[in-house]
Design an enzyme around this catalytic site. Sequence first.
Site, PDB file in Angstrom:
ATOM      1  N   ARG A   1      30.946 -10.770  -4.028  1.00  0.00           N
ATOM      2  CA  ARG A   1      29.783 -10.135  -3.410  1.00  0.00           C
ATOM      3  C   ARG A   1      29.216 -10.955  -2.246  1.00  0.00           C
ATOM      4  O   ARG A   1      28.040 -10.836  -1.905  1.00  0.00           O
ATOM      5  CB  ARG A   1      28.684  -9.867  -4.447  1.00  0.00           C
ATOM      6  CG  ARG A   1      29.065  -8.829  -5.489  1.00  0.00           C
ATOM      7  CD  ARG A   1      28.020  -8.687  -6.574  1.00  0.00           C
ATOM      8  NE  ARG A   1      28.387  -7.635  -7.516  1.00  0.00           N
ATOM      9  CZ  ARG A   1      27.830  -6.428  -7.556  1.00  0.00           C
ATOM     10  NH1 ARG A   1      26.879  -6.107  -6.698  1.00  0.00           N
ATOM     11  NH2 ARG A   1      28.216  -5.537  -8.456  1.00  0.00           N
TER      12      ARG A   1
ATOM     13  N   GLY B   1      14.673 -23.566  -1.403  1.00  0.00           N
ATOM     14  CA  GLY B   1      14.421 -22.343  -0.661  1.00  0.00           C
ATOM     15  C   GLY B   1      13.173 -22.447   0.185  1.00  0.00           C
ATOM     16  O   GLY B   1      12.622 -23.528   0.393  1.00  0.00           O
ATOM     17  N   THR B   2      12.729 -21.310   0.654  1.00  0.00           N
ATOM     18  CA  THR B   2      11.554 -21.262   1.516  1.00  0.00           C
ATOM     19  C   THR B   2      10.392 -20.607   0.792  1.00  0.00           C
ATOM     20  O   THR B   2      10.566 -19.914  -0.214  1.00  0.00           O
ATOM     21  CB  THR B   2      11.860 -20.493   2.806  1.00  0.00           C
ATOM     22  OG1 THR B   2      12.334 -19.180   2.473  1.00  0.00           O
ATOM     23  CG2 THR B   2      12.901 -21.219   3.630  1.00  0.00           C
TER      24      THR B   2
ATOM     25  N   ASP C   1       6.510 -20.085   6.464  1.00  0.00           N
ATOM     26  CA  ASP C   1       5.449 -19.311   7.112  1.00  0.00           C
ATOM     27  C   ASP C   1       4.139 -19.559   6.379  1.00  0.00           C
ATOM     28  O   ASP C   1       4.126 -20.075   5.257  1.00  0.00           O
ATOM     29  CB  ASP C   1       5.784 -17.819   7.126  1.00  0.00           C
ATOM     30  CG  ASP C   1       5.998 -17.256   5.733  1.00  0.00           C
ATOM     31  OD1 ASP C   1       5.064 -16.633   5.208  1.00  0.00           O
ATOM     32  OD2 ASP C   1       7.083 -17.440   5.158  1.00  0.00           O
TER      33      ASP C   1
END
EC number: 2.4.2.1
Length: 233
Positions: free
Chosen positions: A43, A89-90, A204
Amino acid sequence: MSIHIGAKENEIAQTVLLPGDPLRAKYIAENFLEDAKCYNEVRGMYGFTGYYKGKRVSVQGTGMGVPSLSIYVNELINSYNVKNLIRIGTCGSLQPDIKLRDIVIAMSSSTDSAINKIRFNGMDYAPTASFKLLKKAYDKAMELGIQPKVGNILTTDTFYNDDPDSWKLWAKFGVLAVEMETAGLYTLAAKYNVDALTILTVSDSLVTGEATTAEERQKTFMNMVKIALEIAE
């Protein structure tokens, strides 16, 4: 082999880094690991095993959200005997003093997901990090001259929320940042008695509206990767 991971027996290390983005997994393998070999392309969710300073380490993409991460974490633990899972990660900052590119280490994770409500018959469970990994990550960050923010984060099922101010309630109670996977990771780690930790980079800010680019998120948020690799066992 498991359903979603094409690795053979012993092709995956006992410590696995878990970026959501499979291209970040590929980037980490190509730029941080020695003798890295790809064990999974099912995948398009890349997985690699290699060596970092002599330590055998794997990196496996998980996709976005608790359901996708839970598939890979279940299979890594139950089919490949993984013992240490480190999500990298973010996240979006919920606090004015947490800026773009800051490092956040998740001590615990609140969630708006129903997955634990279902699992615990409507009661609330508090998904919590491995203290062993948390302390090692904090100490290593400080040694590297990185001042991480440590505390509670929010795992949400909703990337596009109908209420643009919903985050403010969580912020009021001191939640540091928001992402989409950690509550699932910490719950499964507790269920199967393995160690898990999430190390995040702020991409962000919901407070200021500032944001980084997709390319920057994929290729330049590497302090969290260094911390994760340094604490790999």
